[in-house]
Design a protein around this motif. Sequence first.
Motif, PDB file in Angstrom:
ATOM      1  N   SER A 176     -14.889  62.616 -67.078  1.00  0.00           N
ATOM      2  CA  SER A 176     -14.910  63.514 -65.912  1.00  0.00           C
ATOM      3  C   SER A 176     -13.679  64.401 -65.813  1.00  0.00           C
ATOM      4  O   SER A 176     -13.682  65.386 -65.061  1.00  0.00           O
ATOM      5  N   ARG A 177     -12.623  64.066 -66.538  1.00  0.00           N
ATOM      6  CA  ARG A 177     -11.359  64.777 -66.345  1.00  0.00           C
ATOM      7  C   ARG A 177     -11.391  66.230 -66.802  1.00  0.00           C
ATOM      8  O   ARG A 177     -10.560  67.032 -66.390  1.00  0.00           O
ATOM      9  N   GLY A 178     -12.365  66.559 -67.674  1.00  0.00           N
ATOM     10  CA  GLY A 178     -12.501  67.957 -68.079  1.00  0.00           C
ATOM     11  C   GLY A 178     -12.823  68.859 -66.897  1.00  0.00           C
ATOM     12  O   GLY A 178     -12.485  70.051 -66.896  1.00  0.00           O
ATOM     13  N   ALA A 179     -13.451  68.280 -65.842  1.00  0.00           N
ATOM     14  CA  ALA A 179     -13.799  69.069 -64.656  1.00  0.00           C
ATOM     15  C   ALA A 179     -12.571  69.446 -63.842  1.00  0.00           C
ATOM     16  O   ALA A 179     -12.608  70.411 -63.074  1.00  0.00           O
ATOM     17  N   TRP A 180     -11.505  68.697 -64.005  1.00  0.00           N
ATOM     18  CA  TRP A 180     -10.302  69.003 -63.224  1.00  0.00           C
ATOM     19  C   TRP A 180      -9.815  70.417 -63.501  1.00  0.00           C
ATOM     20  O   TRP A 180      -9.415  71.132 -62.586  1.00  0.00           O
ATOM     21  N   ARG A 181      -9.840  70.814 -64.760  1.00  0.00           N
ATOM     22  CA  ARG A 181      -9.301  72.117 -65.158  1.00  0.00           C
ATOM     23  C   ARG A 181     -10.024  73.262 -64.469  1.00  0.00           C
ATOM     24  O   ARG A 181      -9.443  74.314 -64.220  1.00  0.00           O
ATOM     25  N   GLU A 182     -11.306  73.045 -64.168  1.00  0.00           N
ATOM     26  CA  GLU A 182     -12.077  74.075 -63.488  1.00  0.00           C
ATOM     27  C   GLU A 182     -11.684  74.205 -62.018  1.00  0.00           C
ATOM     28  O   GLU A 182     -11.998  75.205 -61.372  1.00  0.00           O
ATOM     29  N   LEU A 183     -11.009  73.204 -61.497  1.00  0.00           N
ATOM     30  CA  LEU A 183     -10.681  73.189 -60.072  1.00  0.00           C
ATOM     31  C   LEU A 183      -9.210  73.443 -59.780  1.00  0.00           C
ATOM     32  O   LEU A 183      -8.846  73.665 -58.628  1.00  0.00           O
ATOM     33  N   TYR A 184      -8.360  73.396 -60.793  1.00  0.00           N
ATOM     34  CA  TYR A 184      -6.930  73.593 -60.572  1.00  0.00           C
ATOM     35  C   TYR A 184      -6.641  74.903 -59.847  1.00  0.00           C
ATOM     36  O   TYR A 184      -5.803  74.964 -58.942  1.00  0.00           O
ATOM     37  N   GLY A 185      -7.327  75.960 -60.269  1.00  0.00           N
ATOM     38  CA  GLY A 185      -7.062  77.275 -59.695  1.00  0.00           C
ATOM     39  C   GLY A 185      -7.500  77.407 -58.256  1.00  0.00           C
ATOM     40  O   GLY A 185      -7.030  78.291 -57.543  1.00  0.00           O
ATOM     41  N   GLU A 186      -8.408  76.537 -57.791  1.00  0.00           N
ATOM     42  CA  GLU A 186      -8.913  76.620 -56.428  1.00  0.00           C
ATOM     43  C   GLU A 186      -8.006  75.925 -55.421  1.00  0.00           C
ATOM     44  O   GLU A 186      -8.172  76.088 -54.219  1.00  0.00           O
ATOM     45  N   ALA A 187      -7.066  75.128 -55.903  1.00  0.00           N
ATOM     46  CA  ALA A 187      -6.281  74.269 -55.026  1.00  0.00           C
ATOM     47  C   ALA A 187      -4.931  74.869 -54.662  1.00  0.00           C
ATOM     48  O   ALA A 187      -4.260  75.470 -55.499  1.00  0.00           O
ATOM     49  N   HIS A 188      -4.530  74.682 -53.398  1.00  0.00           N
ATOM     50  CA  HIS A 188      -3.188  75.047 -52.958  1.00  0.00           C
ATOM     51  C   HIS A 188      -2.190  73.943 -53.293  1.00  0.00           C
ATOM     52  O   HIS A 188      -0.986  74.193 -53.403  1.00  0.00           O
ATOM     53  N   GLY A 189      -2.681  72.719 -53.424  1.00  0.00           N
ATOM     54  CA  GLY A 189      -1.834  71.579 -53.745  1.00  0.00           C
ATOM     55  C   GLY A 189      -2.659  70.468 -54.362  1.00  0.00           C
ATOM     56  O   GLY A 189      -3.896  70.500 -54.328  1.00  0.00           O
ATOM     57  N   ILE A 190      -1.976  69.475 -54.913  1.00  0.00           N
ATOM     58  CA  ILE A 190      -2.637  68.387 -55.633  1.00  0.00           C
ATOM     59  C   ILE A 190      -2.227  67.044 -55.041  1.00  0.00           C
ATOM     60  O   ILE A 190      -1.046  66.827 -54.736  1.00  0.00           O
ATOM     61  N   ILE A 191      -3.207  66.135 -54.888  1.00  0.00           N
ATOM     62  CA  ILE A 191      -2.915  64.733 -54.591  1.00  0.00           C
ATOM     63  C   ILE A 191      -3.294  63.922 -55.822  1.00  0.00           C
ATOM     64  O   ILE A 191      -4.446  63.969 -56.272  1.00  0.00           O
ATOM     65  N   PHE A 192      -2.326  63.204 -56.388  1.00  0.00           N
ATOM     66  CA  PHE A 192      -2.564  62.367 -57.562  1.00  0.00           C
ATOM     67  C   PHE A 192      -2.446  60.915 -57.119  1.00  0.00           C
ATOM     68  O   PHE A 192      -1.379  60.463 -56.717  1.00  0.00           O
ATOM     69  N   VAL A 193      -3.562  60.184 -57.189  1.00  0.00           N
ATOM     70  CA  VAL A 193      -3.605  58.801 -56.713  1.00  0.00           C
ATOM     71  C   VAL A 193      -3.384  57.854 -57.886  1.00  0.00           C
ATOM     72  O   VAL A 193      -4.036  57.974 -58.927  1.00  0.00           O
ATOM     73  N   VAL A 194      -2.464  56.911 -57.707  1.00  0.00           N
ATOM     74  CA  VAL A 194      -2.118  55.950 -58.755  1.00  0.00           C
ATOM     75  C   VAL A 194      -2.402  54.535 -58.249  1.00  0.00           C
ATOM     76  O   VAL A 194      -2.028  54.191 -57.119  1.00  0.00           O
ATOM     77  N   ASP A 195      -3.057  53.742 -59.075  1.00  0.00           N
ATOM     78  CA  ASP A 195      -3.202  52.318 -58.786  1.00  0.00           C
ATOM     79  C   ASP A 195      -1.913  51.647 -59.233  1.00  0.00           C
ATOM     80  O   ASP A 195      -1.733  51.323 -60.404  1.00  0.00           O
ATOM     81  N   SER A 196      -1.007  51.425 -58.296  1.00  0.00           N
ATOM     82  CA  SER A 196       0.310  50.892 -58.653  1.00  0.00           C
ATOM     83  C   SER A 196       0.276  49.417 -59.024  1.00  0.00           C
ATOM     84  O   SER A 196       1.298  48.870 -59.458  1.00  0.00           O
ATOM     85  N   SER A 197      -0.881  48.775 -58.893  1.00  0.00           N
ATOM     86  CA  SER A 197      -1.003  47.369 -59.288  1.00  0.00           C
ATOM     87  C   SER A 197      -1.559  47.214 -60.700  1.00  0.00           C
ATOM     88  O   SER A 197      -1.549  46.117 -61.254  1.00  0.00           O
ATOM     89  N   ASP A 198      -2.061  48.309 -61.280  1.00  0.00           N
ATOM     90  CA  ASP A 198      -2.666  48.255 -62.622  1.00  0.00           C
ATOM     91  C   ASP A 198      -1.609  48.629 -63.663  1.00  0.00           C
ATOM     92  O   ASP A 198      -1.543  49.768 -64.129  1.00  0.00           O
TER      93      ASP A 198
END
Length: 246
Positions: A75-97
């Motif tokens: 699914s990560r290939g879809a991210w590139r199509e959306l980068y330009g639409e965003a004013h900012g990014i939230i990157f969620v990390v599973d800090s227990s993994d």
Amino acid sequence: MFNLMSNCCTWVSKIQEPIRKVTILVVGLDKAGKTASIRGMLRGNSTIILTFSHVFLRVDNYLVTLLDVGGSAESRGAWRELYGEAHGIIFVVDSSDRQRIKEVKEVLDDLLNQPRVAGKPVLVLANKQDKINALLGSDLIEILSLEKLVNQSRSLCHIEPCSALMDLRRWTDRKTLRGLRWLLRVVCLDYPELCTRVAQDSKRPLEPREREKNGKTEKVRSIFKCFVLLTTLNFKIFSLKSQKKG
């Protein structure tokens, strides 16, 4: 009396501030807790469409659109199509993994090196802090080389330790929402320039070096166009309702 006047002036100034429309892209590895983090901000309310989730919310003087995209490798290939639409990014990390922390670093490095992301503010949600083996925010800064990455990309960054599941259970001190407020404040500092970038990038096709190597971008683009049309329609309806309530 002075405090009362001061509070009234603050309240009036907030009303007079313009309503800003902000789009935030929420990404991260699968099972990191992206959707749960969004629900924590909304106290459990979200709207999901196929593999894309779009959520509208009002935070202070911001009408926010949150875009939740799948985090699997496919699914990560879809991210590139959306980068330009965003004013900012939230990157969620599973800090227990801890076993996937190397993969997190590689994905975050690729994210911050994208031309359509560089210079935009990034909020890192260090999720699942309720787990016993969770890495602390300071640990993640070091392990992910976060300071080095954000300096290279010239992106303002903030890491917010949180637990999305805990935020779903409580009505106060929701750390996911606190992180979102930080991101919105930073977007506001550079709002006209970010809006110009979004307008330009949304019309400009991806360059070859920005494309995913698996060649799925055309399919993603057609899905995204339908998604944008639906999002725009819902956003207009939401704005009209907000104006009537005001």
